[in-house]
Design a protein around this motif. Sequence first.
Motif, PDB file in Angstrom:
ATOM      1  N   PRO A  77       0.793  -1.222   0.000  1.00 51.03           N
ATOM      2  CA  PRO A  77       0.000   0.000   0.000  1.00 51.03           C
ATOM      3  C   PRO A  77       0.831   1.280   0.000  1.00 51.03           C
ATOM      4  CG  PRO A  77      -0.510  -1.362   1.920  1.00 51.03           C
ATOM      5  CD  PRO A  77       0.541  -2.069   1.141  1.00 51.03           C
ATOM      6  N   GLY A  78       2.098   1.203   0.423  1.00 54.07           N
ATOM      7  CA  GLY A  78       2.963   2.378   0.443  1.00 54.07           C
ATOM      8  C   GLY A  78       3.529   2.752  -0.909  1.00 54.07           C
ATOM      9  N   GLY A  79       3.338   1.909  -1.912  1.00 55.29           N
ATOM     10  CA  GLY A  79       3.788   2.207  -3.267  1.00 55.29           C
ATOM     11  C   GLY A  79       5.247   1.896  -3.519  1.00 55.29           C
ATOM     12  N   ILE A  80       5.656   2.072  -4.774  1.00 53.98           N
ATOM     13  CA  ILE A  80       7.035   1.788  -5.161  1.00 53.98           C
ATOM     14  C   ILE A  80       7.750   3.023  -5.700  1.00 53.98           C
ATOM     15  CG2 ILE A  80       6.623  -0.653  -5.602  1.00 53.98           C
ATOM     16  CD1 ILE A  80       6.549   0.032  -8.606  1.00 53.98           C
ATOM     17  N   THR A  81       7.058   4.172  -5.734  1.00 52.24           N
ATOM     18  CA  THR A  81       7.689   5.424  -6.165  1.00 52.24           C
ATOM     19  C   THR A  81       7.484   6.481  -5.086  1.00 52.24           C
ATOM     20  OG1 THR A  81       5.695   6.106  -7.346  1.00 52.24           O
ATOM     21  CG2 THR A  81       7.373   4.968  -8.623  1.00 52.24           C
ATOM     22  N   PRO A  82       8.446   7.402  -4.927  1.00 53.77           N
ATOM     23  CA  PRO A  82       8.312   8.428  -3.893  1.00 53.77           C
ATOM     24  C   PRO A  82       7.236   9.453  -4.235  1.00 53.77           C
ATOM     25  CG  PRO A  82      10.300   8.796  -5.175  1.00 53.77           C
ATOM     26  CD  PRO A  82       9.722   7.496  -5.637  1.00 53.77           C
ATOM     27  N   ALA A  83       6.664  10.076  -3.211  1.00 53.24           N
ATOM     28  CA  ALA A  83       5.647  11.109  -3.416  1.00 53.24           C
ATOM     29  C   ALA A  83       6.267  12.370  -3.999  1.00 53.24           C
ATOM     30  CB  ALA A  83       4.950  11.424  -2.096  1.00 53.24           C
ATOM     31  N   ARG A  84       7.508  12.665  -3.619  1.00 53.57           N
ATOM     32  CA  ARG A  84       8.219  13.841  -4.142  1.00 53.57           C
ATOM     33  C   ARG A  84       9.472  13.388  -4.866  1.00 53.57           C
ATOM     34  NH1 ARG A  84       7.230  15.239   1.379  1.00 53.57           N
ATOM     35  NH2 ARG A  84       9.283  14.371   1.673  1.00 53.57           N
ATOM     36  N   PRO A  85       9.718  13.905  -6.084  1.00 53.95           N
ATOM     37  CA  PRO A  85      10.962  13.553  -6.788  1.00 53.95           C
ATOM     38  C   PRO A  85      12.177  13.964  -5.958  1.00 53.95           C
ATOM     39  CG  PRO A  85       9.443  14.706  -8.245  1.00 53.95           C
ATOM     40  CD  PRO A  85       8.870  14.792  -6.856  1.00 53.95           C
ATOM     41  N   GLY A  86      13.191  13.138  -5.981  1.00 58.86           N
ATOM     42  CA  GLY A  86      14.423  13.419  -5.249  1.00 58.86           C
ATOM     43  C   GLY A  86      14.365  13.074  -3.775  1.00 58.86           C
ATOM     44  N   ASP A  87      13.336  12.400  -3.310  1.00 54.44           N
ATOM     45  CA  ASP A  87      13.222  11.990  -1.904  1.00 54.44           C
ATOM     46  C   ASP A  87      14.239  10.883  -1.656  1.00 54.44           C
ATOM     47  OD1 ASP A  87      12.530  11.381   0.658  1.00 54.44           O
ATOM     48  OD2 ASP A  87      10.431  10.881   0.217  1.00 54.44           O
ATOM     49  N   THR A  88      15.366  11.228  -1.034  1.00 53.62           N
ATOM     50  CA  THR A  88      16.461  10.265  -0.870  1.00 53.62           C
ATOM     51  C   THR A  88      16.198   9.244   0.233  1.00 53.62           C
ATOM     52  OG1 THR A  88      17.605  11.803   0.597  1.00 53.62           O
ATOM     53  CG2 THR A  88      18.188  11.875  -1.736  1.00 53.62           C
ATOM     54  N   GLY A  89      15.267   9.514   1.159  1.00 56.45           N
ATOM     55  CA  GLY A  89      14.993   8.576   2.249  1.00 56.45           C
ATOM     56  C   GLY A  89      13.882   7.587   1.925  1.00 56.45           C
ATOM     57  N   PHE A  90      13.370   7.615   0.701  1.00 53.77           N
ATOM     58  CA  PHE A  90      12.251   6.742   0.358  1.00 53.77           C
ATOM     59  C   PHE A  90      12.712   5.308   0.129  1.00 53.77           C
ATOM     60  CE2 PHE A  90       9.574   4.642  -2.812  1.00 53.77           C
ATOM     61  CZ  PHE A  90       8.351   4.703  -2.157  1.00 53.77           C
ATOM     62  N   ARG A  91      11.926   4.366   0.641  1.00 52.34           N
ATOM     63  CA  ARG A  91      12.152   2.932   0.383  1.00 52.34           C
ATOM     64  C   ARG A  91      10.858   2.350  -0.163  1.00 52.34           C
ATOM     65  NH1 ARG A  91      16.366   0.016   3.344  1.00 52.34           N
ATOM     66  NH2 ARG A  91      14.944  -1.686   2.952  1.00 52.34           N
ATOM     67  N   PRO A  92      10.901   1.629  -1.282  1.00 49.37           N
ATOM     68  CA  PRO A  92       9.680   1.019  -1.832  1.00 49.37           C
ATOM     69  C   PRO A  92       9.044   0.049  -0.838  1.00 49.37           C
ATOM     70  CG  PRO A  92      11.511   0.815  -3.363  1.00 49.37           C
ATOM     71  CD  PRO A  92      12.067   1.338  -2.085  1.00 49.37           C
ATOM     72  N   ASP A  93       7.714   0.030  -0.820  1.00 49.67           N
ATOM     73  CA  ASP A  93       6.969  -0.877   0.053  1.00 49.67           C
ATOM     74  C   ASP A  93       6.752  -2.187  -0.705  1.00 49.67           C
ATOM     75  OD1 ASP A  93       5.422  -2.042   1.957  1.00 49.67           O
ATOM     76  OD2 ASP A  93       3.650  -0.808   1.588  1.00 49.67           O
ATOM     77  N   LEU A  94       7.695  -3.103  -0.582  1.00 49.72           N
ATOM     78  CA  LEU A  94       7.620  -4.386  -1.273  1.00 49.72           C
ATOM     79  C   LEU A  94       7.257  -5.479  -0.286  1.00 49.72           C
ATOM     80  CD1 LEU A  94      10.729  -4.066  -3.586  1.00 49.72           C
ATOM     81  CD2 LEU A  94       8.330  -3.753  -4.190  1.00 49.72           C
ATOM     82  N   ARG A  95       6.396  -6.383  -0.704  1.00 49.10           N
ATOM     83  CA  ARG A  95       5.893  -7.469   0.142  1.00 49.10           C
ATOM     84  C   ARG A  95       6.104  -8.816  -0.548  1.00 49.10           C
ATOM     85  NH1 ARG A  95       1.881  -4.904   3.749  1.00 49.10           N
ATOM     86  NH2 ARG A  95       2.755  -2.828   3.916  1.00 49.10           N
ATOM     87  N   THR A  96       5.949  -9.896   0.204  1.00 45.75           N
ATOM     88  CA  THR A  96       6.042 -11.240  -0.377  1.00 45.75           C
ATOM     89  C   THR A  96       4.682 -11.781  -0.794  1.00 45.75           C
ATOM     90  OG1 THR A  96       5.952 -12.221   1.812  1.00 45.75           O
ATOM     91  CG2 THR A  96       8.148 -11.858   0.868  1.00 45.75           C
ATOM     92  N   SER A  97       3.595 -11.107  -0.374  1.00 43.83           N
ATOM     93  CA  SER A  97       2.256 -11.520  -0.809  1.00 43.83           C
ATOM     94  C   SER A  97       1.322 -10.324  -0.756  1.00 43.83           C
ATOM     95  CB  SER A  97       1.711 -12.660   0.048  1.00 43.83           C
ATOM     96  OG  SER A  97       1.445 -12.208   1.349  1.00 43.83           O
ATOM     97  N   GLY A  98       0.237 -10.436  -1.494  1.00 43.37           N
ATOM     98  CA  GLY A  98      -0.736  -9.356  -1.503  1.00 43.37           C
ATOM     99  C   GLY A  98      -1.978  -9.753  -2.271  1.00 43.37           C
ATOM    100  N   GLY A  99      -3.100  -9.144  -1.923  1.00 45.39           N
ATOM    101  CA  GLY A  99      -4.360  -9.428  -2.595  1.00 45.39           C
ATOM    102  C   GLY A  99      -4.999  -8.154  -3.117  1.00 45.39           C
ATOM    103  N   ARG A 100      -5.763  -8.273  -4.188  1.00 44.62           N
ATOM    104  CA  ARG A 100      -6.469  -7.138  -4.783  1.00 44.62           C
ATOM    105  C   ARG A 100      -7.887  -7.538  -5.132  1.00 44.62           C
ATOM    106  NH1 ARG A 100      -1.518  -5.807  -7.773  1.00 44.62           N
ATOM    107  NH2 ARG A 100      -0.766  -4.028  -6.626  1.00 44.62           N
ATOM    108  N   LEU A 101      -8.795  -6.611  -4.925  1.00 44.28           N
ATOM    109  CA  LEU A 101     -10.182  -6.789  -5.335  1.00 44.28           C
ATOM    110  C   LEU A 101     -10.464  -5.755  -6.415  1.00 44.28           C
ATOM    111  CD1 LEU A 101     -12.803  -8.327  -4.743  1.00 44.28           C
ATOM    112  CD2 LEU A 101     -13.399  -6.474  -3.175  1.00 44.28           C
TER     113      LEU A 101
END
Length: 64
Positions: free
Chosen positions: A32-56
Amino acid sequence: ATATLDYKPSPWLLYRLEYRHDWSSIPFIAGPGGITPARPGDTGFRPDLRTSGGRLLLNATLRF
């Protein structure tokens, strides 16, 4: 794995409800945290990657 339910009340209209569950042995699926930063150049951003997930998903298709 995917489960889909289609409802076609007329030849021109289709409703689709779909549930999709993905899994992986490594963190690969976007959380849910996404894989791209909200602001370009955000050096402290880490992608929210998971080992499982569901979508409706809900879709309505109208054909002309």
